[in-house]
Design a protein around this motif. Structure first.
Motif, PDB file in Angstrom:
ATOM      1  N   THR A  85     -24.482  80.069  19.837  1.00  0.00           N
ATOM      2  CA  THR A  85     -23.944  79.095  20.798  1.00  0.00           C
ATOM      3  C   THR A  85     -22.731  78.400  20.190  1.00  0.00           C
ATOM      4  O   THR A  85     -22.765  77.200  19.900  1.00  0.00           O
ATOM      5  CB  THR A  85     -25.018  78.056  21.172  1.00  0.00           C
ATOM      6  OG1 THR A  85     -25.488  77.415  19.973  1.00  0.00           O
ATOM      7  CG2 THR A  85     -26.181  78.717  21.892  1.00  0.00           C
ATOM      8  N   PRO A  86     -21.642  79.130  19.993  1.00  0.00           N
ATOM      9  CA  PRO A  86     -20.492  78.557  19.293  1.00  0.00           C
ATOM     10  C   PRO A  86     -19.661  77.622  20.172  1.00  0.00           C
ATOM     11  O   PRO A  86     -19.746  77.659  21.406  1.00  0.00           O
ATOM     12  CB  PRO A  86     -19.674  79.794  18.924  1.00  0.00           C
ATOM     13  CG  PRO A  86     -19.957  80.751  20.042  1.00  0.00           C
ATOM     14  CD  PRO A  86     -21.408  80.531  20.382  1.00  0.00           C
ATOM     15  N   THR A  87     -18.869  76.824  19.520  1.00  0.00           N
ATOM     16  CA  THR A  87     -17.860  76.045  20.218  1.00  0.00           C
ATOM     17  C   THR A  87     -16.639  76.945  20.443  1.00  0.00           C
ATOM     18  O   THR A  87     -16.551  78.058  19.911  1.00  0.00           O
ATOM     19  CB  THR A  87     -17.431  74.833  19.379  1.00  0.00           C
ATOM     20  OG1 THR A  87     -16.808  75.303  18.167  1.00  0.00           O
ATOM     21  CG2 THR A  87     -18.631  73.961  19.035  1.00  0.00           C
ATOM     22  N   HIS A  88     -15.705  76.446  21.225  1.00  0.00           N
ATOM     23  CA  HIS A  88     -14.448  77.181  21.416  1.00  0.00           C
ATOM     24  C   HIS A  88     -13.753  77.383  20.080  1.00  0.00           C
ATOM     25  O   HIS A  88     -13.185  78.449  19.811  1.00  0.00           O
ATOM     26  CB  HIS A  88     -13.538  76.418  22.381  1.00  0.00           C
ATOM     27  CG  HIS A  88     -12.192  77.055  22.579  1.00  0.00           C
ATOM     28  ND1 HIS A  88     -12.012  78.204  23.323  1.00  0.00           N
ATOM     29  CD2 HIS A  88     -10.959  76.705  22.105  1.00  0.00           C
ATOM     30  CE1 HIS A  88     -10.727  78.540  23.313  1.00  0.00           C
ATOM     31  NE2 HIS A  88     -10.077  77.645  22.575  1.00  0.00           N
ATOM     32  N   TYR A  89     -13.802  76.376  19.233  1.00  0.00           N
ATOM     33  CA  TYR A  89     -13.215  76.457  17.883  1.00  0.00           C
ATOM     34  C   TYR A  89     -13.813  77.623  17.097  1.00  0.00           C
ATOM     35  O   TYR A  89     -13.106  78.447  16.522  1.00  0.00           O
ATOM     36  CB  TYR A  89     -13.477  75.130  17.157  1.00  0.00           C
ATOM     37  CG  TYR A  89     -13.304  75.167  15.656  1.00  0.00           C
ATOM     38  CD1 TYR A  89     -12.063  74.971  15.067  1.00  0.00           C
ATOM     39  CD2 TYR A  89     -14.414  75.371  14.822  1.00  0.00           C
ATOM     40  CE1 TYR A  89     -11.913  74.995  13.682  1.00  0.00           C
ATOM     41  CE2 TYR A  89     -14.283  75.383  13.445  1.00  0.00           C
ATOM     42  CZ  TYR A  89     -13.026  75.197  12.875  1.00  0.00           C
ATOM     43  OH  TYR A  89     -12.895  75.229  11.503  1.00  0.00           O
TER      44      TYR A  89
END
Length: 266
Positions: A85-89
């Protein structure tokens, strides 16, 4: 050797597995396949197993699907892992770093999971280079289902690798086993973005136990999605890196506690 791998498995099941692999255009690679078996890459697992760490036992055989020789893609190989579940970064950085590494001749390996894994595979493929997905299930299973198209592309341009028969389903033990294989077959592991309870930390700790170079990309100090990376760096387990250049520099001159003869300069 096939009889050893198939121990306690009915002959009829072995025949079905081999027939399914043939249908998929896949193959079973065993140590006797000297032209393809990655003996040098597997040495770290064999050494750990000989030292009494049973959960790091080397595989007796690997199911492989794709146009490349397995041994070729273990040379200059880096595992890139992170949260599902990554961030956009995290997603953007993982894809970009994988792209830059692939362009420089490094083989990017990951676990084909949602999130960071998928971003890294996609980044390597965007560079026009092969990538390797190590699966917790059979190579005939499009898992996760959302990555069916990505897995099909990896099978065409890179390699799908698994210890499990082509139709095998994933389970918690197979994920852990996959993580140890991913860390063991690569020269180094890079954690891109990880929660403190991220499964990718299993791959990271395995890499460290195998005396492989471990790196982590930091994130914003306010983001708990990078807490796992920050913990690895703070504890001295991982080298802080922020780009493909820094990863390559670390591979050329690993930290003192990771300078074994297995490290090769890309």
């Amino acid at each position: 050797m096939l009889e050893e791998i198939a121990f306690e498995v009915p002959d009829s099941q072995v025949d079905r597995d081999l027939a399914e692999a043939d249908r998929l255009g896949a193959r079973l690679v065993i140590p006797e396949d000297v032209h393809e078996w990655p003996i040098a890459a597997i040495n770290s697992l064999a050494a750990a197993s000989a030292g009494g760490i049973r959960r790091f036992a080397p595989p007796m055989g690997l199911w492989v699907r794709g146009p490349h020789r397995l041994v070729d893609l273990t040379r200059q190989a880096i595992a890139m892992v992170g949260t599902r579940t990554p961030t956009h970064y995290g997603r953007t950085l993982g894809s970009e770093v994988a792209y830059q590494l692939a362009k420089r001749g490094v083989r990017v390996w990951s676990g084909a999971a949602l999130g960071i894994d998928g971003a890294c595979h996609t980044g390597a493929l965007s560079a026009g280079e092969p990538t390797v997905a190590v699966l917790p299930c059979g190579i005939g299973r499009p898992y996760p289902a959302a990555h069916a198209d990505l897995l099909a592309r990896i099978a065409e341009e890179g390699l799908l690798v698994s210890e499990y028969a082509p139709s095998s389903l994933p389970s918690r033990p197979t994920f852990l086993s996959r993580n140890r294989l991913l860390a063991g077959l690569c020269e180094a592991t890079v954690v891109v973005e990880a929660l403190l309870r991220s499964g990718s930390l299993s791959t990271a700790t395995t890499a460290a136990r195998l005396d492989k170079t471990l790196m982590a990309i930091p994130g914003p100090v306010t983001s708990h999605y990078s807490d796992g990376c920050h913990m690895l760096i703070r504890n001295g387990d991982a080298v802080l890196v922020s780009s493909a250049d820094e990863i390559l520099t670390t591979l050329k001159s690993p930290p003192p506690w990771r300078r074994g003869p297995e490290h090769r300069v890309p």
